[in-house]
Design a protein around this motif. Structure first.
Motif, PDB file in Angstrom:
ATOM      1  N   ASP A   1      33.458  38.954  32.433  1.00  0.00           N
ATOM      2  CA  ASP A   1      33.954  37.578  32.935  1.00  0.00           C
ATOM      3  C   ASP A   1      33.253  37.206  34.502  1.00  0.00           C
ATOM      4  O   ASP A   1      33.766  37.885  35.342  1.00  0.00           O
ATOM      5  N   LYS A   2      32.505  36.389  34.395  1.00  0.00           N
ATOM      6  CA  LYS A   2      31.933  35.986  35.774  1.00  0.00           C
ATOM      7  C   LYS A   2      32.455  34.712  36.476  1.00  0.00           C
ATOM      8  O   LYS A   2      32.521  34.566  37.511  1.00  0.00           O
ATOM      9  N   THR A   3      33.166  34.100  35.559  1.00  0.00           N
ATOM     10  CA  THR A   3      33.784  32.757  36.108  1.00  0.00           C
ATOM     11  C   THR A   3      35.223  33.170  36.904  1.00  0.00           C
ATOM     12  O   THR A   3      35.437  32.618  37.942  1.00  0.00           O
ATOM     13  N   VAL A   4      35.987  33.988  36.187  1.00  0.00           N
ATOM     14  CA  VAL A   4      37.212  34.356  36.905  1.00  0.00           C
ATOM     15  C   VAL A   4      37.011  35.987  36.727  1.00  0.00           C
ATOM     16  O   VAL A   4      37.170  36.640  35.684  1.00  0.00           O
ATOM     17  N   PRO A   5      36.993  36.523  37.863  1.00  0.00           N
ATOM     18  CA  PRO A   5      36.754  38.268  37.898  1.00  0.00           C
ATOM     19  C   PRO A   5      37.838  38.570  37.512  1.00  0.00           C
ATOM     20  O   PRO A   5      38.876  38.341  37.511  1.00  0.00           O
ATOM     21  N   VAL A   6      37.324  40.147  36.850  1.00  0.00           N
ATOM     22  CA  VAL A   6      38.550  40.929  36.131  1.00  0.00           C
ATOM     23  C   VAL A   6      39.538  41.203  37.287  1.00  0.00           C
ATOM     24  O   VAL A   6      40.786  41.443  36.919  1.00  0.00           O
ATOM     25  N   GLY A   7      38.953  41.369  38.334  1.00  0.00           N
ATOM     26  CA  GLY A   7      40.027  41.821  39.606  1.00  0.00           C
ATOM     27  C   GLY A   7      41.361  40.866  39.698  1.00  0.00           C
ATOM     28  O   GLY A   7      42.307  41.308  39.855  1.00  0.00           O
ATOM     29  N   MET A   8      41.034  39.772  39.121  1.00  0.00           N
ATOM     30  CA  MET A   8      42.494  38.825  39.374  1.00  0.00           C
ATOM     31  C   MET A   8      43.522  39.180  38.219  1.00  0.00           C
ATOM     32  O   MET A   8      44.729  39.132  38.450  1.00  0.00           O
ATOM     33  N   ALA A   9      42.944  39.648  36.944  1.00  0.00           N
ATOM     34  CA  ALA A   9      43.671  40.178  35.897  1.00  0.00           C
ATOM     35  C   ALA A   9      44.702  41.369  36.434  1.00  0.00           C
ATOM     36  O   ALA A   9      46.037  41.400  36.281  1.00  0.00           O
ATOM     37  N   TYR A  10      44.237  42.411  37.129  1.00  0.00           N
ATOM     38  CA  TYR A  10      44.818  43.424  37.848  1.00  0.00           C
ATOM     39  C   TYR A  10      45.676  43.165  38.836  1.00  0.00           C
ATOM     40  O   TYR A  10      47.070  43.453  38.850  1.00  0.00           O
ATOM     41  N   ALA A  11      45.331  41.999  39.519  1.00  0.00           N
ATOM     42  CA  ALA A  11      46.275  41.308  40.715  1.00  0.00           C
ATOM     43  C   ALA A  11      47.609  40.752  40.058  1.00  0.00           C
ATOM     44  O   ALA A  11      48.658  40.689  40.578  1.00  0.00           O
ATOM     45  N   LEU A  12      47.495  40.033  38.913  1.00  0.00           N
ATOM     46  CA  LEU A  12      48.259  39.660  38.218  1.00  0.00           C
ATOM     47  C   LEU A  12      49.303  40.471  37.459  1.00  0.00           C
ATOM     48  O   LEU A  12      50.647  40.400  37.618  1.00  0.00           O
ATOM     49  N   ALA A  13      48.915  41.790  37.131  1.00  0.00           N
ATOM     50  CA  ALA A  13      49.405  42.604  36.639  1.00  0.00           C
ATOM     51  C   ALA A  13      50.377  43.470  37.455  1.00  0.00           C
ATOM     52  O   ALA A  13      51.615  43.879  37.101  1.00  0.00           O
ATOM     53  N   LYS A  14      49.711  43.725  38.610  1.00  0.00           N
ATOM     54  CA  LYS A  14      50.449  44.119  39.810  1.00  0.00           C
ATOM     55  C   LYS A  14      51.699  43.247  40.258  1.00  0.00           C
ATOM     56  O   LYS A  14      52.619  44.109  40.347  1.00  0.00           O
ATOM     57  N   ARG A  15      51.735  42.024  39.881  1.00  0.00           N
ATOM     58  CA  ARG A  15      52.900  41.350  40.144  1.00  0.00           C
ATOM     59  C   ARG A  15      53.989  41.239  39.127  1.00  0.00           C
ATOM     60  O   ARG A  15      55.042  40.933  39.408  1.00  0.00           O
ATOM     61  N   ASN A  16      53.524  41.620  37.793  1.00  0.00           N
ATOM     62  CA  ASN A  16      54.681  41.898  36.976  1.00  0.00           C
ATOM     63  C   ASN A  16      54.144  43.142  36.217  1.00  0.00           C
ATOM     64  O   ASN A  16      53.605  43.252  35.299  1.00  0.00           O
ATOM     65  N   PRO A  17      54.723  44.217  36.797  1.00  0.00           N
ATOM     66  CA  PRO A  17      54.489  45.541  36.108  1.00  0.00           C
ATOM     67  C   PRO A  17      55.038  45.841  34.707  1.00  0.00           C
ATOM     68  O   PRO A  17      54.420  46.728  34.049  1.00  0.00           O
ATOM     69  N   ASN A  18      55.855  44.926  34.078  1.00  0.00           N
ATOM     70  CA  ASN A  18      56.092  45.031  32.718  1.00  0.00           C
ATOM     71  C   ASN A  18      55.155  44.349  31.868  1.00  0.00           C
ATOM     72  O   ASN A  18      55.306  44.285  30.762  1.00  0.00           O
ATOM     73  N   ALA A  19      54.318  43.846  32.309  1.00  0.00           N
ATOM     74  CA  ALA A  19      53.376  43.013  31.602  1.00  0.00           C
ATOM     75  C   ALA A  19      52.321  44.055  30.798  1.00  0.00           C
ATOM     76  O   ALA A  19      51.939  45.098  31.429  1.00  0.00           O
ATOM     77  N   GLN A  20      51.966  43.736  29.605  1.00  0.00           N
ATOM     78  CA  GLN A  20      50.823  44.563  28.867  1.00  0.00           C
ATOM     79  C   GLN A  20      49.544  43.938  29.542  1.00  0.00           C
ATOM     80  O   GLN A  20      49.265  42.866  29.336  1.00  0.00           O
ATOM     81  N   LEU A  21      48.596  44.975  29.843  1.00  0.00           N
ATOM     82  CA  LEU A  21      47.231  44.398  30.645  1.00  0.00           C
ATOM     83  C   LEU A  21      46.299  45.153  29.477  1.00  0.00           C
ATOM     84  O   LEU A  21      46.209  46.253  29.376  1.00  0.00           O
ATOM     85  N   TYR A  22      45.408  44.105  29.096  1.00  0.00           N
ATOM     86  CA  TYR A  22      44.379  44.553  27.928  1.00  0.00           C
ATOM     87  C   TYR A  22      43.084  44.021  28.618  1.00  0.00           C
ATOM     88  O   TYR A  22      42.935  43.004  29.067  1.00  0.00           O
ATOM     89  N   ILE A  23      42.363  45.185  28.992  1.00  0.00           N
ATOM     90  CA  ILE A  23      40.847  44.982  29.431  1.00  0.00           C
ATOM     91  C   ILE A  23      39.824  45.041  28.378  1.00  0.00           C
ATOM     92  O   ILE A  23      39.665  46.274  28.104  1.00  0.00           O
ATOM     93  N   SER A  24      38.959  44.053  28.224  1.00  0.00           N
ATOM     94  CA  SER A  24      38.248  44.423  27.367  1.00  0.00           C
ATOM     95  C   SER A  24      36.803  44.634  27.656  1.00  0.00           C
ATOM     96  O   SER A  24      36.485  43.914  28.666  1.00  0.00           O
ATOM     97  N   GLN A  25      36.046  45.567  26.924  1.00  0.00           N
ATOM     98  CA  GLN A  25      34.547  45.718  27.615  1.00  0.00           C
ATOM     99  C   GLN A  25      33.749  44.948  27.032  1.00  0.00           C
ATOM    100  O   GLN A  25      32.201  45.155  27.342  1.00  0.00           O
ATOM    101  N   SER A  26      33.996  44.236  26.096  1.00  0.00           N
ATOM    102  CA  SER A  26      33.096  43.079  25.485  1.00  0.00           C
ATOM    103  C   SER A  26      33.638  41.752  25.875  1.00  0.00           C
ATOM    104  O   SER A  26      34.473  41.495  26.489  1.00  0.00           O
ATOM    105  N   GLY A  27      32.858  40.504  25.263  1.00  0.00           N
ATOM    106  CA  GLY A  27      33.361  39.296  25.539  1.00  0.00           C
ATOM    107  C   GLY A  27      32.917  38.735  26.749  1.00  0.00           C
ATOM    108  O   GLY A  27      32.027  39.490  27.830  1.00  0.00           O
ATOM    109  N   SER A  28      33.155  37.537  27.154  1.00  0.00           N
ATOM    110  CA  SER A  28      32.924  37.039  28.408  1.00  0.00           C
ATOM    111  C   SER A  28      34.165  35.814  28.649  1.00  0.00           C
ATOM    112  O   SER A  28      34.959  35.812  27.727  1.00  0.00           O
ATOM    113  N   HIS A  29      33.952  34.990  29.780  1.00  0.00           N
ATOM    114  CA  HIS A  29      34.906  33.998  29.757  1.00  0.00           C
ATOM    115  C   HIS A  29      34.928  32.860  28.851  1.00  0.00           C
ATOM    116  O   HIS A  29      35.867  32.180  28.843  1.00  0.00           O
ATOM    117  N   HIS A  30      33.730  32.665  28.391  1.00  0.00           N
ATOM    118  CA  HIS A  30      33.413  31.724  27.476  1.00  0.00           C
ATOM    119  C   HIS A  30      33.617  32.018  25.936  1.00  0.00           C
ATOM    120  O   HIS A  30      33.000  31.116  25.253  1.00  0.00           O
TER     121      HIS A  30
END
Length: 301
Positions: free
Chosen positions: A249-278
């Protein structure tokens, strides 16, 4: 030196001060209004054209629905009723999009028996009105109200799924109430962080141009009235939550997903090696797994 002002009566001085205050306030309001309009134009570029025809597989299943928001705006949605004991997913698309672009999501949910409510925000697609942060929140609240009162669906049988800016809309409502579950797809931390990313990387223009250092400094200090502050709301979601993001994802960097997950440790975080923002195909399988894992609700639709 002319001392006539200092010899003016107190009453006259008060009138002068009042006039000056009114002039300053008027100019300030004009500037604030102009800034507000500029901010809105920079954030929103709703897609009211390029509506993709409904797939043949979905025709006769998805109901083309119109309803009114809590503040009187006529909104459009595509709706499919859930099969027994299955929740209904309210899907909130991203900025610069419309519901017709995400028929693959609707198809996957429908094929697995889930209810689907594809919300078209105000100012987007065939919905009326103009987009604004508070207005988008009202649109989602109105969708929930529609499903509860018109379709007789209990709130505990509703799942909220938002992608990109739609994720910020979902996070706001989800942080203030309880639902069956929440899915945040390719969602940014807040609108300022996202604006800094877009300007500093030059994504908003092919050859950086104006969107370089000058624009980045501008958005860092801009007194933004629309915040979409997911980062400071997500920790309040204390029920099943899936955060999905693509490393590409170039539009919204993946680092933002990690930042959000850090704010809610109970969340399930799924990082895909494929796909894109669109695209959303990379998340569909994981989202279906998340939905199937939700505790069955004893409340009948």
């Amino acid at each position: 030196m002319n001392l006539s002002f200092f010899n003016t009566s107190k009453k006259a001085k008060c009138c002068i001060y009042l006039v000056l205050t009114c002039i300053f306030s008027f100019q300030f309001c004009q500037s604030a209004s102009a800034f507000g309009n500029m901010e809105t134009q920079l954030i929103y570029y709703p897609m009211k054209k390029n509506i993709v025809p409904m797939r043949m597989e979905l025709q006769g299943k998805l109901q083309d629905t119109y309803f009114y928001s809590l503040d009187g705006v006529k909104l459009n949605a595509w709706y499919l009723k859930a099969q027994p004991n299955k929740p209904t997913v309210i899907y909130c698309h991203g900025q610069g999009e419309n519901i017709s672009l995400w028929q693959s999501v609707a198809q996957a949910l429908a094929d697995n028996g889930y209810g689907v409510f594809m919300l078209e925000y105000r100012g987007h697609g065939r919905s009326e009105g103009s987009p604004l942060e508070t207005g988008l929140y009202i649109d989602l609240e109105s969708s929930i109200k529609y499903l509860k009162e018109i379709e007789n669906i209990h709130q505990n049988n509703i799942v909220l799924w938002g992608r990109s800016m739609g994720g910020a809309v979902v996070a706001d409502i989800a942080s203030r109430d309880r639902f069956r579950g929440v899915i945040l797809e390719s969602t940014f931390t807040n609108i300022r962080d996202e604006a800094i990313h877009l300007t500093s990387t030059g994504i908003m223009e092919g050859d950086r141009g104006f969107w370089g250092n000058m624009a980045t400094k501008f958005v860092k200090t801009l007194p933004m009235t629309q915040k979409f502050d997911t980062e400071n709301k997500i920790f309040k979601i204390n029920y099943p939550l899936l955060i999905g993001h693509s490393v590409n994802d170039k539009t919204v960097p993946v680092g933002m997903a990690y930042a959000l997950a850090k704010r809610n440790p109970n969340a399930q975080l799924y990082i895909s090696q494929s796909g894109s923002h669109h695209s959303s195909e990379w998340l569909i399988g994981r989202a279906l797994h998340f939905l199937s894992s939700l505790t069955p609700n004893l409340v009948n639709n």
